[in-house]
Enzyme design. Structure first.
Site, PDB file in Angstrom:
ATOM      1  N   ARG A  25       0.852  -1.211   0.000  1.00  0.00           N
ATOM      2  CA  ARG A  25       0.000   0.000   0.000  1.00  0.00           C
ATOM      3  C   ARG A  25       0.881   1.254   0.000  1.00  0.00           C
ATOM      4  NH1 ARG A  25      -3.809  -2.820   4.500  1.00  0.00           N
ATOM      5  NH2 ARG A  25      -5.394  -3.611   3.082  1.00  0.00           N
ATOM      6  N   HIS A  35       1.722  -5.667  12.007  1.00  0.00           N
ATOM      7  CA  HIS A  35       0.698  -5.500  10.966  1.00  0.00           C
ATOM      8  C   HIS A  35      -0.513  -4.946  11.703  1.00  0.00           C
ATOM      9  CE1 HIS A  35      -2.058  -6.047   7.700  1.00  0.00           C
ATOM     10  NE2 HIS A  35      -2.774  -6.926   8.377  1.00  0.00           N
TER      11      HIS A  35
END
Ligand code: NAD
Length: 314
Positions: free
Chosen positions: A159, A183
């Site tokens: 991303r 994460h």
């Protein structure tokens, strides 16, 4: 000859959880021919069957991938890789940590079952909270740490590279920048080594600190935004799983940001977090020690203490 088939005559990936993420990962693996056999396992057998049927109907166009399904962990037998995507997913407004109790209880039951049926596989954790569950999978499987790891910040990194590429007007594949750590909300961008063509981002003409901060913020909130808009994220993680599977089965020595057990990485110890790893047929061949600056080291240690606290609280 398809690359995935170069190193082995057959290669099997078992995916536990045939929901959004598991079935999309299967679809990506099938399209990329990353494995020759896929087994979809779900407690909802009908769902696994429906997904398997849909995937089989695409073989006319892609061919030669065997697709099995069932609700029995026995299907993990002979798998080179077992990908875990089973469990509760986050709903709009929830954080990845909101599903910790249910998913860790699920791992306690499920991982020993996987290990019972297959002592030699690699376990790839995708379910959230990713770093906590990777640590638990390592503990419950009793496998070596090279064979149990999580997809980690491969998705956050992807991303980030997309947004940076968009801003600097280069392909995301030409952006060399990592999101590391959890994460989740305590992830951090490694600005100190981020570069395009070897040129540090801060030395590029278009560099703007405020824009960079916005890009990280957008990266961090991407999953929340997608979930709020469409209910789940699955295309990018599906391809990320396929990329990891290819790196393993085609013995690529590819460098990927994955959640792996850290003995001591800039002071982060006895925890699973994402750092750049060399991935090949043996799993995690090596962790690469990025020369982090003092702020980044601190951010990594903060991520470690958050994840360790969560594990302790279970
Ligand atoms: P989903 O609800 O669509 O799918 C989960 C599936 O797991 C369901 O089909 C359910 O029946 C199955 N399941 C539950 N218990 C099971 C068991 N004991 N054995 C076998 N199957 C079982 O959810 P999803 O959107 O596919 O998300 C799955 C997980 O992946 C969630 O934890 C989510 O947060 C996580 N996720 C991770 C990333 C990442 O980057 N790591 C990205 C997206 C989603």
């Amino acid at each position: 000859m398809v690359t995935a088939m170069k190193h082995k005559k057959s290669s099997k990936v078992a995916i536990i959880g045939a929901g959004f993420v598991g079935s999309t990962a299967a679809y990506a693996i099938l399209i990329e021919k990353a494995a020759s056999e896929i087994a979809l396992i779900d407690i909802n057998k009908e769902k696994a069957e429906g997904e398997a049927m849909d995937l089989r109907h695409s073989l006319q166009f892609k061919g030669n991938v065997r697709v099995n399904f069932g609700d029995d962990y026995g299907l993990c037998k002979d798998a080179d890789i077992v990908v875990i995507t089973a469990g509760k997913h986050t709903k709009p407004g929830q954080s990845r940590l909101d599903v910790i109790k249910e998913n860790s209880a699920l791992f306690k039951k499920m991982v020993p079952q996987i290990a019972k049926h297959n002592k030699n596989c690699i376990i790839l954790v995708v379910s959230n909270p990713l770093d906590v569950l990777t640590y638990l999978a390592l503990k419950y499987s009793k496998f070596p740490k090279s064979r149990v790891f999580g997809s980690g910040t491969i998705l956050d990194t992807s991303r980030f590279r997309y947004l940076l590429g968009d801003y600097f007007e280069v392909s995301p594949t030409s952006v060399h920048a990592y999101i590391l750590g959890e994460h989740g909300d305590s992830s951090f961008p490694v600005w100190s080594t981020a570069n395009i063509a070897g040129i540090k981002l801060k030395d590029l003409k278009k560099f703007n600190k405020k824009a960079m901060d916005e890009i990280y913020k957008e990266t961090k909130n991407a999953a929340y935004e997608v979930i709020a808009k469409k209910g789940a994220t699955y295309y990018a993680i599906g391809l990320a799983v396929s990329r990891i599977v290819s790196a393993i089965l085609s013995d690529q020595n590819r460098v990927l940001a994955l959640s792996t057990y850290l003995d001591d990485y800039h002071g982060a110890r006895d925890v699973c977090l994402s750092v750049p790893c060399v991935v090949n047929r043996s799993g995690i061949k090596e962790q690469l020690k990025l020369p982090l600056n003092s702020l980044e080291k601190k951010q990594l240690r903060e991520s470690a203490s958050i994840i360790k606290g969560l594990i302790k609280g279970l």
